[in-house]
Design a protein around this motif. Structure first.
Motif, PDB file in Angstrom:
ATOM      1  N   ALA A   1      57.786  29.069  -3.440  1.00  0.00           N
ATOM      2  CA  ALA A   1      57.584  27.658  -3.793  1.00  0.00           C
ATOM      3  C   ALA A   1      56.129  27.256  -3.533  1.00  0.00           C
ATOM      4  CB  ALA A   1      58.526  26.785  -2.977  1.00  0.00           C
ATOM      5  N   ASN A   2      55.569  27.739  -2.408  1.00  0.00           N
ATOM      6  CA  ASN A   2      54.194  27.345  -2.048  1.00  0.00           C
ATOM      7  C   ASN A   2      53.145  28.014  -2.918  1.00  0.00           C
ATOM      8  OD1 ASN A   2      55.094  25.687  -0.080  1.00  0.00           O
ATOM      9  ND2 ASN A   2      54.848  27.187   1.579  1.00  0.00           N
ATOM     10  N   SER A   3      53.453  29.176  -3.468  1.00  0.00           N
ATOM     11  CA  SER A   3      52.440  29.860  -4.282  1.00  0.00           C
ATOM     12  C   SER A   3      52.667  29.552  -5.757  1.00  0.00           C
ATOM     13  CB  SER A   3      52.455  31.359  -4.003  1.00  0.00           C
ATOM     14  OG  SER A   3      53.755  31.868  -4.213  1.00  0.00           O
ATOM     15  N   LEU A   4      53.624  30.238  -6.360  1.00  0.00           N
ATOM     16  CA  LEU A   4      53.834  30.087  -7.802  1.00  0.00           C
ATOM     17  C   LEU A   4      54.309  28.677  -8.181  1.00  0.00           C
ATOM     18  CD1 LEU A   4      53.806  31.689 -10.431  1.00  0.00           C
ATOM     19  CD2 LEU A   4      56.184  32.314 -10.006  1.00  0.00           C
ATOM     20  N   GLY A   5      55.278  28.174  -7.440  1.00  0.00           N
ATOM     21  CA  GLY A   5      55.844  26.858  -7.758  1.00  0.00           C
ATOM     22  C   GLY A   5      54.787  25.771  -7.644  1.00  0.00           C
TER      23      GLY A   5
ATOM     24  N   LEU B   1      54.148  45.229  -8.616  1.00  0.00           N
ATOM     25  CA  LEU B   1      54.211  44.114  -9.571  1.00  0.00           C
ATOM     26  C   LEU B   1      54.505  42.797  -8.844  1.00  0.00           C
ATOM     27  CD1 LEU B   1      54.268  43.012 -12.472  1.00  0.00           C
ATOM     28  CD2 LEU B   1      56.682  43.687 -12.608  1.00  0.00           C
ATOM     29  N   ALA B   2      55.528  42.813  -7.990  1.00  0.00           N
ATOM     30  CA  ALA B   2      55.888  41.579  -7.272  1.00  0.00           C
ATOM     31  C   ALA B   2      54.754  41.150  -6.335  1.00  0.00           C
ATOM     32  CB  ALA B   2      57.181  41.788  -6.491  1.00  0.00           C
ATOM     33  N   ASN B   3      54.186  42.128  -5.629  1.00  0.00           N
ATOM     34  CA  ASN B   3      53.077  41.791  -4.708  1.00  0.00           C
ATOM     35  C   ASN B   3      51.909  41.187  -5.479  1.00  0.00           C
ATOM     36  OD1 ASN B   3      53.346  44.577  -2.290  1.00  0.00           O
ATOM     37  ND2 ASN B   3      54.745  42.944  -2.790  1.00  0.00           N
ATOM     38  N   LYS B   4      51.643  41.750  -6.672  1.00  0.00           N
ATOM     39  CA  LYS B   4      50.502  41.259  -7.460  1.00  0.00           C
ATOM     40  C   LYS B   4      50.755  39.845  -7.989  1.00  0.00           C
ATOM     41  CE  LYS B   4      47.149  43.266  -8.245  1.00  0.00           C
ATOM     42  NZ  LYS B   4      45.913  43.157  -7.429  1.00  0.00           N
ATOM     43  N   VAL B   5      51.997  39.547  -8.322  1.00  0.00           N
ATOM     44  CA  VAL B   5      52.333  38.184  -8.762  1.00  0.00           C
ATOM     45  C   VAL B   5      52.026  37.205  -7.632  1.00  0.00           C
ATOM     46  CG1 VAL B   5      54.293  36.651  -9.250  1.00  0.00           C
ATOM     47  CG2 VAL B   5      54.033  38.783 -10.523  1.00  0.00           C
ATOM     48  N   MET B   6      52.416  37.555  -6.420  1.00  0.00           N
ATOM     49  CA  MET B   6      52.162  36.673  -5.274  1.00  0.00           C
ATOM     50  C   MET B   6      50.661  36.551  -5.015  1.00  0.00           C
ATOM     51  SD  MET B   6      54.746  35.283  -4.100  1.00  0.00           S
ATOM     52  CE  MET B   6      54.854  34.791  -2.436  1.00  0.00           C
ATOM     53  N   GLU B   7      50.004  37.711  -5.023  1.00  0.00           N
ATOM     54  CA  GLU B   7      48.567  37.721  -4.717  1.00  0.00           C
ATOM     55  C   GLU B   7      47.793  36.891  -5.753  1.00  0.00           C
ATOM     56  OE1 GLU B   7      47.052  41.834  -4.313  1.00  0.00           O
ATOM     57  OE2 GLU B   7      45.263  41.045  -5.319  1.00  0.00           O
ATOM     58  N   SER B   8      48.130  37.049  -7.040  1.00  0.00           N
ATOM     59  CA  SER B   8      47.409  36.313  -8.087  1.00  0.00           C
ATOM     60  C   SER B   8      47.699  34.818  -7.983  1.00  0.00           C
ATOM     61  CB  SER B   8      47.813  36.799  -9.485  1.00  0.00           C
ATOM     62  OG  SER B   8      47.761  38.182  -9.548  1.00  0.00           O
ATOM     63  N   SER B   9      48.951  34.458  -7.683  1.00  0.00           N
ATOM     64  CA  SER B   9      49.284  33.033  -7.555  1.00  0.00           C
ATOM     65  C   SER B   9      48.514  32.428  -6.388  1.00  0.00           C
ATOM     66  CB  SER B   9      50.778  32.822  -7.294  1.00  0.00           C
ATOM     67  OG  SER B   9      51.534  33.455  -8.268  1.00  0.00           O
ATOM     68  N   ASN B  10      48.445  33.164  -5.289  1.00  0.00           N
ATOM     69  CA  ASN B  10      47.708  32.648  -4.136  1.00  0.00           C
ATOM     70  C   ASN B  10      46.218  32.515  -4.451  1.00  0.00           C
ATOM     71  OD1 ASN B  10      49.928  32.333  -2.479  1.00  0.00           O
ATOM     72  ND2 ASN B  10      49.851  34.451  -1.752  1.00  0.00           N
ATOM     73  N   ALA B  11      45.678  33.512  -5.153  1.00  0.00           N
ATOM     74  CA  ALA B  11      44.246  33.469  -5.497  1.00  0.00           C
ATOM     75  C   ALA B  11      43.974  32.268  -6.412  1.00  0.00           C
ATOM     76  CB  ALA B  11      43.831  34.768  -6.183  1.00  0.00           C
TER      77      ALA B  11
ATOM     78  N   LEU C   1      45.456  27.394 -16.178  1.00  0.00           N
ATOM     79  CA  LEU C   1      46.610  27.501 -17.093  1.00  0.00           C
ATOM     80  C   LEU C   1      46.708  28.901 -17.702  1.00  0.00           C
ATOM     81  CD1 LEU C   1      46.459  24.133 -19.101  1.00  0.00           C
ATOM     82  CD2 LEU C   1      48.286  24.840 -17.535  1.00  0.00           C
ATOM     83  N   ASP C   2      45.567  29.423 -18.141  1.00  0.00           N
ATOM     84  CA  ASP C   2      45.615  30.734 -18.806  1.00  0.00           C
ATOM     85  C   ASP C   2      46.013  31.830 -17.803  1.00  0.00           C
ATOM     86  OD1 ASP C   2      45.374  32.102 -21.297  1.00  0.00           O
ATOM     87  OD2 ASP C   2      43.628  33.133 -20.450  1.00  0.00           O
ATOM     88  N   ALA C   3      45.544  31.693 -16.576  1.00  0.00           N
ATOM     89  CA  ALA C   3      45.930  32.658 -15.535  1.00  0.00           C
ATOM     90  C   ALA C   3      47.423  32.538 -15.236  1.00  0.00           C
ATOM     91  CB  ALA C   3      45.111  32.410 -14.274  1.00  0.00           C
ATOM     92  N   LEU C   4      47.892  31.297 -15.211  1.00  0.00           N
ATOM     93  CA  LEU C   4      49.329  31.080 -14.964  1.00  0.00           C
ATOM     94  C   LEU C   4      50.157  31.704 -16.098  1.00  0.00           C
ATOM     95  CD1 LEU C   4      51.558  29.704 -13.264  1.00  0.00           C
ATOM     96  CD2 LEU C   4      51.168  27.601 -14.568  1.00  0.00           C
ATOM     97  N   ARG C   5      49.631  31.627 -17.311  1.00  0.00           N
ATOM     98  CA  ARG C   5      50.320  32.260 -18.448  1.00  0.00           C
ATOM     99  C   ARG C   5      50.413  33.778 -18.235  1.00  0.00           C
ATOM    100  NH1 ARG C   5      48.537  34.999 -22.854  1.00  0.00           N
ATOM    101  NH2 ARG C   5      46.384  34.699 -22.182  1.00  0.00           N
TER     102      ARG C   5
END
Ligand code: MSP
Length: 504
Positions: free
Chosen positions: A348-352, A407-417, A448-452
């Motif tokens: 919730a705190n990162s991606l959400g 893959l999952a770790n990278k999703v978290m890492e990119s959202s945090n970045a 937005l584009d990164a979120l995409r």
């Protein structure tokens, strides 16, 4: 390319727990991952309905066997359906098609003199449904997985010889270093092959075990459950009757936990060799989810996390994500409702948070219009290119535990970045200064584009969240493994309900 992904078939002696959910989710994640690359995937799962363990549970239930098995198997099917796991085939080993293939294999080996009858005395662990050597037991003489002393069993049985194939199997493992991944498990199997292999006892006398497939050449015996269960992987593909068998088998992946390494990586390749089939292409092995008491979660030990309870609490997708994101590559991993809640909060705190803050900003300040006409700075472009190339390289990888975790770790890492990028650029300050409007739009578009890109990568892990994020940015194509920066075109965003609402 066609690919075949299997899970173990689960015993019906209890209700499914997080451990069973995990391997089946992992298979579903890989199916979606491969489909995004354009591959055709056949994913099988199911229930293992014979043997002493199931028999004892049935006897304790007081139900007729068919009713008991149907009811227990349905618990697994219901859970997998509730989790929206997109399996293509759910096998029950009590079905006739499977029994037919098992009998055919047995008869063929028997006719060729590869199955012999003799007396035997050994230590039997019912939890594992396996004879154990003294060296397999812990210092107290107990099975390390079930914490129970095996029983001495002495009887006449049919045997299949493994030892003549030991050297071949060793050579195969050494010459195919990615046959078993992660690599530490290949080493463990090589260790099992250091000593001569005992003959595999492939029958059980009916006076001890009546729940099983009768041997085609001796009606006093049923087939040993592992010999029967492993064959599910080829009976599902209708071996011998299906012209497509090879196209799936040559790209086949068995997913399993380390508890069943020996049957899959020692017995099974040798059984296959004896009937003229190549080994499965890859064995993808994972460790245990450790429940309370610091030991492997298991029905027999009663320390299980109930997936239905977790789904009631937080829904299916956060559970999926937690399991993939938090399994160690080579270590066991703890799990509890408390840890799952922590994982939910992180999501919730990162991606959400990322999704909501950028969409609200666009809604409030740009009348919901994506500022696609802006040209980006070199730094913004570099940020997008990095995310695109990170996901491109993960999506080039083959099915392996490491790939899913990465893959999952990278999703978290990119959202945090991205959250850091957004916060550091302070778009809420920029938007108040007319001269900074261009910079404001650059920051918003980059986010937005990164979120995409993150949402596309997320699809195998959380398909609904992925689609909902993309739709909120007016991207309506089904995600494919194409990660190209700056592809978000102009359009109207919508601010959806939060993906991960407060749990309370
Ligand atoms: N019936 C056999 C498998 C036959 S396959 C030809 C069997 N069944 S089982 O119900 O015991 O399931 C074992 C599998 O369930 C593990 O290999 C793993 O996939 C999953 N898990 C069960 N408990 C688990 C954990 N605590 N942690 C992780 N996975 C677990 O063995």
């Amino acid at each position: 390319m066609k690919k075949y992904i299997t899970t173990p078939i689960y015993y019906t002696n209890g209700a499914p727990h997080i451990g069973h959910a995990y391997t089946t989710i992992l298979a579903d994640v890989f199916k979606k991952f491969e489909q995004m690359k354009g591959n055709e995937v056949f994913f099988s799962t199911g229930t293992d309905e014979h043997g002493q363990k199931n028999q004892h549970s049935c006897e304790a239930s007081g139900l007729p066997i068919d009713t008991f098995l149907a009811q227990q198997s349905q618990l697994f099917k219901d859970l997998f359906d509730r989790m929206e796991l997109n399996y293509d085939h759910f096998i029950r080993t009590s079905c006739d098609d499977h029994k037919k293939v098992v009998r055919r294999v047995l008869q063929d080996l028997y006719d060729r003199g590869l199955i012999i009858k003799k007396s035997y005395e050994g230590l039997y662990c019912e939890g594992c449904e396996q004879f154990k050597k003294k060296t397999d037991l812990d210092e107290n003489g107990l099975c390390p997985d079930h914490k129970k002393a095996p029983k001495v069993v002495s009887e006449e049985n049919y045997f299949f010889r493994l030892e003549p194939h030991r050297q071949w199997l060793k050579d195969y493992i050494i010459s195919h270093p990615d046959w078993i991944t992660p690599a530490n498990y290949a080493k463990e199997v090589l260790g099992m092959l250091e000593e001569p292999l005992d003959d595999l006892c492939i029958s059980r006398p009916k006076n001890r075990v009546w729940l099983g497939i009768e041997l085609p050449f001796d009606s006093d015996f049923v087939t040993y459950i592992w010999f029967d269960a492993l064959i599910n992987y080829i009976s599902i593909l209708k071996w011998g009757e299906n012209a497509d068998f090879n196209s799936y088998w040559q790209n086949s992946y068995h997913l399993l936990a380390k508890d069943i390494l020996k049957p899959h990586c020692v017995y099974w390749p040798i059984m296959l060799k004896a009937i003229g089939i190549d080994p499965v292409k890859h064995c993808v092995v994972h460790g245990y989810w450790i429940g309370e008491g610091g030991v492997k979660m298991s029905k027999s030990l009663g320390n299980v996390v109930d997936p239905n309870e977790v789904i009631d609490l937080m829904g299916v997708e956060p559970l999926r994500f937690y399991l993939i994101n938090n399994m160690g590559v080579t270590s066991d991993s703890p799990i509890s409702i408390g840890l799952l809640k922590q994982g939910y909060k992180q999501l919730a705190n990162s991606l959400g948070n990322l999704q909501m803050r950028v969409l609200k900003m666009v809604d409030k300040n740009l009348a919901g219009q994506i500022p696609a006409d802006v040209s980006l700075t070199a730094d913004d472009e570099a940020l997008l290119q990095k995310i695109a190339s990170d996901f491109t390289s993960i999506y080039k990888k083959d099915i392996a535990l490491e790939t899913a975790i990465e893959l999952a770790n990278k999703v978290m890492e990119s959202s945090n970045a991205l959250n850091t990028y957004f916060a550091n650029n302070e778009p809420w300050v920029l938007v108040k200064v007319p001269a900074q409007m261009e910079r404001f739009k650059q920051v918003v578009y980059t986010t937005l584009d990164a979120l995409r890109l993150i949402a596309i990568a997320l699809y195998p892990l959380m398909p609904k969240a992925s689609e909902s994020i993309l739709q909120s940015m007016a991207v309506n194509q089904k995600p494919t493994a194409q990660f190209v920066a700056k592809q978000l075109s102009s359009g109207q965003i919508t601010v959806p309900q939060p993906l991960f609402p407060f749990l309370g």
